[in-house]
Design an enzyme around this catalytic site. Structure first.
Site, PDB file in Angstrom:
ATOM      1  N   GLU A   1      27.182  48.778  26.094  1.00 34.51           N
ATOM      2  CA  GLU A   1      25.907  48.854  25.376  1.00 34.51           C
ATOM      3  C   GLU A   1      25.647  50.270  24.855  1.00 34.51           C
ATOM      4  OE1 GLU A   1      25.152  46.108  29.006  1.00 34.51           O
ATOM      5  OE2 GLU A   1      26.534  47.701  28.396  1.00 34.51           O
TER       6      GLU A   1
ATOM      7  N   ARG B   1      52.084  43.613  33.442  1.00 36.81           N
ATOM      8  CA  ARG B   1      51.772  44.648  34.440  1.00 36.81           C
ATOM      9  C   ARG B   1      50.667  45.576  33.943  1.00 36.81           C
ATOM     10  NH1 ARG B   1      57.741  47.015  36.188  1.00 36.81           N
ATOM     11  NH2 ARG B   1      58.461  45.233  37.442  1.00 36.81           N
TER      12      ARG B   1
ATOM     13  N   THR C   1      62.021  43.321  48.637  1.00 36.38           N
ATOM     14  CA  THR C   1      62.187  43.697  47.230  1.00 36.38           C
ATOM     15  C   THR C   1      62.321  45.208  47.108  1.00 36.38           C
ATOM     16  OG1 THR C   1      60.916  41.762  46.498  1.00 36.38           O
ATOM     17  CG2 THR C   1      61.128  43.576  44.936  1.00 36.38           C
TER      18      THR C   1
ATOM     19  N   LEU D   1      58.136  49.759  39.331  1.00 33.26           N
ATOM     20  CA  LEU D   1      56.910  48.972  39.106  1.00 33.26           C
ATOM     21  C   LEU D   1      55.992  49.609  38.069  1.00 33.26           C
ATOM     22  CD1 LEU D   1      56.047  47.908  42.789  1.00 33.26           C
ATOM     23  CD2 LEU D   1      57.532  46.771  41.128  1.00 33.26           C
TER      24      LEU D   1
ATOM     25  N   THR E   1      57.193  36.877  50.141  1.00 32.01           N
ATOM     26  CA  THR E   1      55.831  37.345  49.831  1.00 32.01           C
ATOM     27  C   THR E   1      55.102  36.343  48.947  1.00 32.01           C
ATOM     28  OG1 THR E   1      56.518  39.651  50.033  1.00 32.01           O
ATOM     29  CG2 THR E   1      54.502  39.222  48.801  1.00 32.01           C
TER      30      THR E   1
ATOM     31  N   SER F   1      54.101  33.337  50.821  1.00 36.52           N
ATOM     32  CA  SER F   1      52.978  33.616  51.729  1.00 36.52           C
ATOM     33  C   SER F   1      51.645  33.408  51.017  1.00 36.52           C
ATOM     34  CB  SER F   1      53.072  35.052  52.266  1.00 36.52           C
ATOM     35  OG  SER F   1      54.237  35.231  53.040  1.00 36.52           O
TER      36      SER F   1
END
Length: 346
Positions: free
Chosen positions: A46, A186, A198, A206, A291, A294
């Protein structure tokens, strides 16, 4: 409001942990101002929209459209509701009421108290979809969770260990186009999460090196603190390492953050609670199979994106399975990407 939603998409990553809001100001059926949320700590949508109006006199007869209820409290910036009132904007159209307890209708109430004509629920479902990560964070008290994995045509997520290199490095299943797409994904999320297997087998960074954008915060589930200086992520000061609560360690010995949970019970729920406390609004879960399974077993996920290649391994680590149909399927060069939504998510 459609234009406000489009504007809001520009702030999807940079605004975290604030919501990515869009705002449009109209006078005599013409747009006179536009704005979206600045990077965290900066002005809200705004404020930016009002500042963009070349002739402020027009505001006294204008209509302000905003995807989310204007804030009414002092945070990093002053309340947007006060600014709207100060400029005597007579009409405000709101897509969605803000569930944040610090706002939760008080922005609307403040506007109405000063005689502003307020209309809410305009394109509400589209606004809900755009703000789904913020809503999940505020209402469910956990990050929005996107699962992602690549699998072969014959259903394997990783090859047999004999096929892997002796050094820790990724074994690519998907195409170059899919790799770039993953980096784009990502760049849209606040956190990216992997398990220790991993980490040990792939030694990933990553990051988003294939696209222009912000790197997500790396999160590694490493119960026994197996990471060491030989891994790329060790040097990332933004890393959040998740260890077992019984593990003894000296936090000052490590250049990153360490949080602990009890892995003997409800570990995923505990993990998400910790990440919520750290203001992580969304996480991109990239593996590995244990993972991802899970999260699936716990029912704690919102979206899944599965890349299927034309390759066959014939042996290896079996890919996770989602027991219902994809909502959308996309062909990307040689790969097929299936998109899933967990409508019964916790």
């Amino acid at each position: 409001m459609n234009r406000a939603i489009e504007l809001a998409k520009n702030a999807i990553r940079s605004a975290y942990p604030n919501p990515a809001v869009g705002c449009v100001i109209v006078s005599k059926n013409s747009i006179i101002g536009e704005g979206f949320t600045s990077p965290y700590g900066g002005p809200h949508a705004e404020v930016n929209a009002i500042k963009s109006v070349q002739d402020p006199k027009l505001l006294k007869n204008a209509t302000l459209y905003v995807t989310l209820e204007p804030c009414s409290h002092f945070g990093k910036t002053p309340p947007c509701a006060d600014l709207i009132i100060a400029h005597k904007i007579p009409t405000v159209i709101i897509g969605l009421k803000d569930p944040n307890p610090k706002v939760a209708g008080s922005g609307i109430a403040a506007l109405k108290k000063q005689g502003v004509s307020v209309h809410q629920g305009i394109l509400e479902e589209k606004c809900k979809d755009h703000h789904k990560k913020f809503l999940c964070f505020q209402i469910k008290k956990r990050p929005y969770i996107i699962l992602k994995w690549a699998e072969t045509k014959d259903g394997f997520i990783a090859p047999h260990k004999t096929k892997r290199a002796s050094t820790a490095e990724p074994y690519w299943i998907s195409s170059e186009a899919s790799k770039t797409r993953v980096h784009l994904w990502r760049s849209k999320e606040q956190g990216i999460l992997i398990g220790v297997n991993t980490l040990l087998e792939d030694n990933p960074s990553l990051d988003v090196r294939r696209v222009s954008g912000m790197n997500p915060t790396p999160i590694v589930i490493d119960p026994h603190l197996q990471i060491n200086k030989s891994y790329n992520l060790y040097r990332n000061k933004d890393l959040i390492l998740v260890v077992d609560h019984q593990l003894e360690y000296k936090a000052s010995d490590y250049p990153f953050s360490i949080v602990s949970i009890d892995f003997s019970k409800n570990s995923i729920a505990q993990l998400l609670k910790k990440l919520h406390q750290l203001s992580i609004m969304s996480i991109f879960v990239e593996g590995g199979a244990f993972t991802i399974n899970s999260f699936l077993t716990a029912g704690l996920w919102d979206e899944a994106r599965v890349i299927r290649s034309r390759n066959n391994f014939e042996d290896g680590l079996t890919a996770p399975v989602i027991p219902f149909k994809a909502t959308t399927v996309e062909q990307l060069t040689t790969d097929q990407i299936s998109y899933y939504l967990n409508n019964g998510t916790n």
